[in-house]
Design an enzyme around this catalytic site. Structure first.
Site, short mmCIF file in Angstrom:
data_model
loop_
_atom_site.label_atom_id
_atom_site.label_comp_id
_atom_site.label_asym_id
_atom_site.label_seq_id
_atom_site.Cartn_x
_atom_site.Cartn_y
_atom_site.Cartn_z
N ASP A 103 -43.92 -6.91 5.43
CA ASP A 103 -43.65 -6.72 6.86
C ASP A 103 -42.31 -7.39 7.16
O ASP A 103 -42.18 -8.62 7.07
CB ASP A 103 -44.77 -7.35 7.67
CG ASP A 103 -44.67 -7.05 9.16
OD1 ASP A 103 -43.54 -7.09 9.70
OD2 ASP A 103 -45.71 -6.82 9.79
N GLU B 162 -50.40 -9.69 2.32
CA GLU B 162 -49.25 -9.73 3.24
C GLU B 162 -48.88 -11.16 3.61
O GLU B 162 -49.70 -11.89 4.18
CB GLU B 162 -49.57 -8.96 4.52
CG GLU B 162 -48.42 -8.96 5.52
CD GLU B 162 -48.80 -8.33 6.85
OE1 GLU B 162 -47.88 -7.98 7.62
OE2 GLU B 162 -50.01 -8.20 7.13
N GLU C 50 -45.56 -1.52 13.49
CA GLU C 50 -46.57 -2.47 13.97
C GLU C 50 -45.94 -3.39 15.01
O GLU C 50 -45.60 -4.54 14.75
CB GLU C 50 -47.13 -3.29 12.80
CG GLU C 50 -48.37 -4.09 13.19
CD GLU C 50 -48.87 -5.00 12.09
OE1 GLU C 50 -50.09 -5.18 11.99
OE2 GLU C 50 -48.05 -5.55 11.32
N GLN D 43 -43.73 -2.63 6.81
CA GLN D 43 -43.97 -2.60 8.25
C GLN D 43 -42.75 -3.17 8.97
O GLN D 43 -41.97 -3.94 8.38
CB GLN D 43 -45.22 -3.42 8.62
CG GLN D 43 -46.52 -2.78 8.15
CD GLN D 43 -47.73 -3.63 8.46
OE1 GLN D 43 -47.71 -4.84 8.30
NE2 GLN D 43 -48.81 -2.99 8.88
#
Length: 262
Positions: free
Chosen positions: A176, A141, A240, A204
């Site tokens: 993300d 990530e 998240e 995310q």
């Protein structure tokens, strides 16, 4: 139709951790993710998942000494044995929980370290981890350097270059959109660029810039959710974020997509 996983490390902080599974299920989530499972026996976590009809979709491999500020070991020379033990532990938990993917954090680049040497270590470690976890996805990530100063991996193109170099079919990118917006922006075009290639294993979200609910801030997520559907992504999207107040009270954004009870 987007499917969402509640991140139990950030959401439902008004409950003890093991009680967050029930709270997420009661609010209509069908899946959960969180940072680390290792403080609890895998059997206890599996019982919570089964008891509330939830799927575990993601957690992180051990990151080193989290309390001391470490944020992963994958790029750090000299931590090979600890890294390998952590991957073995993560695989064991993933199998017990029926979790299909594990995020391996890159780590903080040591001051003055040669980035090429760190990258070589990173690539080698990820290749090894992917080979060990052949039935699971290993995820990397990009994380913005405002939230985690010094984090080794920050950009989508860097992550995809690493995945391409390793060449393992089960090594993928955890995209993300909160981090991506802060570092790069142009989210819709980034999604169009990367989702169709099959190298994104998980998405995310969070509001930008405060990392609150996704209906707060500068990103218009309804447009992006429609685009994600259009691009054929059928995985879960991890929520998240840090709720501004009570978690359940801030779930207005989630109502169109919540699991319907009979």
């Amino acid at each position: 139709m987007p499917r969402f996983a509640a991140n139990l490390s950030m959401m439902y902080g008004e409950h003890a951790f093991l009680e967050r599974f029930a709270a997420a299920a009661a609010d209509g989530f069908e899946a959960v993710e969180y940072l680390f499972p290792y403080e609890h026996p895998a059997a206890e976590l599996a019982a919570r998942l089964a008891g509330h009809g939830l799927r575990q979709v993601l957690f992180n491999a051990p990151p080193g000494d989290w309390a001391a500020g470490e944020r992963g070991l994958a790029c750090l020379p000299g931590r090979e044995d600890e890294f390998r033990r952590g991957i073995a532990q993560a695989i064991e938990y993933a199998q017990a929980l029926g979790c299909p993917r594990v995020h391996v954090m890159a780590g903080l680049a040591p001051a003055g370290a040669d980035r090429a040497a760190l990258r070589a270590t990173y690539v080698q470690r990820l290749a090894w981890a992917a080979a060990q976890a052949s039935t699971l996805q290993i995820l990397i990530e990009p994380i913005n350097s405002r939230d985690i100063p010094g984090f080794f991996l920050n950009r989508q193109d860097e992550a995809h270059a690493v995945v391409a170099e390793v060449g393992a079919p089960n090594l993928k990118v955890q995209m993300d959109l909160y981090h991506c917006q802060i570092v790069e922006g142009d989210l819709a075009m980034k999604l169009r660029q990367y989702l169709p290639g099959g190298r994104v294993g998980h998405l995310q979200i969070a509001g930008v810039p405060e990392r609150h609910e996704p209906d707060r801030g500068e990103v218009h997520y309804p447009y992006l959710f429609a685009l994600i559907d259009e691009l054929g992504y059928d995985g879960f999207i991890g929520a998240e974020y840090r709720p501004r107040a009570g978690t359940s009270a801030g779930l207005g954004w989630f109502q169109p997509w919540k699991r319907k009870t009979p």
